[in-house]
Structure formats: structure tokens, C-alpha cells
Design a protein around this motif. Sequence first.
Motif, PDB file in Angstrom:
ATOM      1  N   ALA A 110       0.817  -1.222   0.000  1.00 16.56           N
ATOM      2  CA  ALA A 110       0.000   0.000   0.000  1.00 16.56           C
ATOM      3  C   ALA A 110       0.852   1.275   0.000  1.00 16.56           C
ATOM      4  O   ALA A 110       0.541   2.249   0.679  1.00 16.56           O
ATOM      5  N   ASP A 111       1.939   1.271  -0.768  1.00 14.53           N
ATOM      6  CA  ASP A 111       2.793   2.454  -0.923  1.00 14.53           C
ATOM      7  C   ASP A 111       2.791   2.853  -2.399  1.00 14.53           C
ATOM      8  O   ASP A 111       3.706   2.539  -3.152  1.00 14.53           O
ATOM      9  N   SER A 112       1.726   3.539  -2.789  1.00 14.49           N
ATOM     10  CA  SER A 112       1.557   3.874  -4.211  1.00 14.49           C
ATOM     11  C   SER A 112       2.564   4.915  -4.697  1.00 14.49           C
ATOM     12  O   SER A 112       2.917   4.920  -5.868  1.00 14.49           O
ATOM     13  N   VAL A 113       3.054   5.776  -3.821  1.00 12.85           N
ATOM     14  CA  VAL A 113       4.019   6.787  -4.251  1.00 12.85           C
ATOM     15  C   VAL A 113       5.350   6.132  -4.616  1.00 12.85           C
ATOM     16  O   VAL A 113       5.921   6.414  -5.681  1.00 12.85           O
ATOM     17  N   SER A 114       5.834   5.244  -3.770  1.00 18.13           N
ATOM     18  CA  SER A 114       7.073   4.531  -4.091  1.00 18.13           C
ATOM     19  C   SER A 114       6.883   3.670  -5.338  1.00 18.13           C
ATOM     20  O   SER A 114       7.778   3.563  -6.174  1.00 18.13           O
ATOM     21  N   LYS A 115       5.703   3.074  -5.464  1.00 22.38           N
ATOM     22  CA  LYS A 115       5.387   2.286  -6.662  1.00 22.38           C
ATOM     23  C   LYS A 115       5.527   3.154  -7.906  1.00 22.38           C
ATOM     24  O   LYS A 115       6.153   2.743  -8.893  1.00 22.38           O
ATOM     25  N   LYS A 116       4.991   4.360  -7.863  1.00 25.81           N
ATOM     26  CA  LYS A 116       5.065   5.270  -9.017  1.00 25.81           C
ATOM     27  C   LYS A 116       6.510   5.686  -9.309  1.00 25.81           C
ATOM     28  O   LYS A 116       6.900   5.813 -10.467  1.00 25.81           O
TER      29      LYS A 116
END
Length: 167
Positions: A110-116
Motif C-alpha cells: 500500500a505504498d503507491s508513491v514509491s510504486k510510481k
Amino acid sequence: MKEKSIELLNKAVGDELAAVHQYMYFHFHLDDQGYDLLAGLFKKTAIDEMLHVENLAERILFLKGDVEMTPALPVKKIHNVKEMLTLAKQMEEESARDYNLWANECSKNADSVSKKIFEALVEEEERHFNQYDDELENMARFGDNYLALQSIERSKSVSTRTRPATE
């Protein structure tokens, strides 16, 4: 959750720092050999990789982690142009593969910023991969003539700089 992201982001910092060091090493040697265009490509890519480190570090600090500024690998002392390009292509391919996996891992946590961030890095690494692949194809297509053309570029720029200005 954030600990895993910090770990992966720091692994990426290590990979990017290794690329910066390796590509600058190649830049120095290609410049010394008179291959200005290839030297410039490695220098520009090293700068791109430094910007990647900066983006990764900002995210690590936001997550309240500490940035590990240790290159993942030592510099390989390669002086042969084809071997330089082959290693660079391999490094970019491995980074793109790892960053894809790590983007998925961040998504699971649930870490969408790091994913991006990792997804954007994949795009950059694939672009770098393509540049090195194109250069290897040019070498295969044109052989020694390709490197001779690189040297001619240096000769042209040097002779232009040393000519007296005409009025």
C-alpha cells in the motif's frame, strides 16, 4: 510497510550510485580515447542516474528512513568500447527488471508513491537500455568505421576551436 519500501528504495540508490560511478568511468576513458559522442552519452546517462538517486533519497527521507549512499557494485575497469556498451545495456536491463518487481512489492504494501517512483524509473532505464542497444547495433553494422567516425567528430571540434576568428 514503510520499512520494506525504505529497504527497496535504498537498494535502488545503491544500484543507481553504481551506475553513476561506472558510467563516469566509461565517460573518462572514452573522452580520453577521442570518442566524444559516446563519452557524452555516458556522461548524460550518469547525470540522469544522479537525478534518480535524488528522487529516491527524497522518498526515503519522507518515509523517515536514512539514505544508504553505498554503491551496490565496484567499478569494472573496462576499456573496450563494445564491452562498455554491453555492460551498460546489461545494467539497465537488470535495473528495469528489479524496479518492476519492486514497484509490485510497494503496491502490495500500500505504498503507491514509491510504486510510481519505481514505475517511472523503469521507463527511464528502458530508454537508457535502448540507447546502449542502438549503439551496439551501430557498432555491429558499421564495425571499426563507427569508432573512426567518433574520432573524426573530435578532430572537427578541435580544429574549429583552434582556428582564428575571421572578420
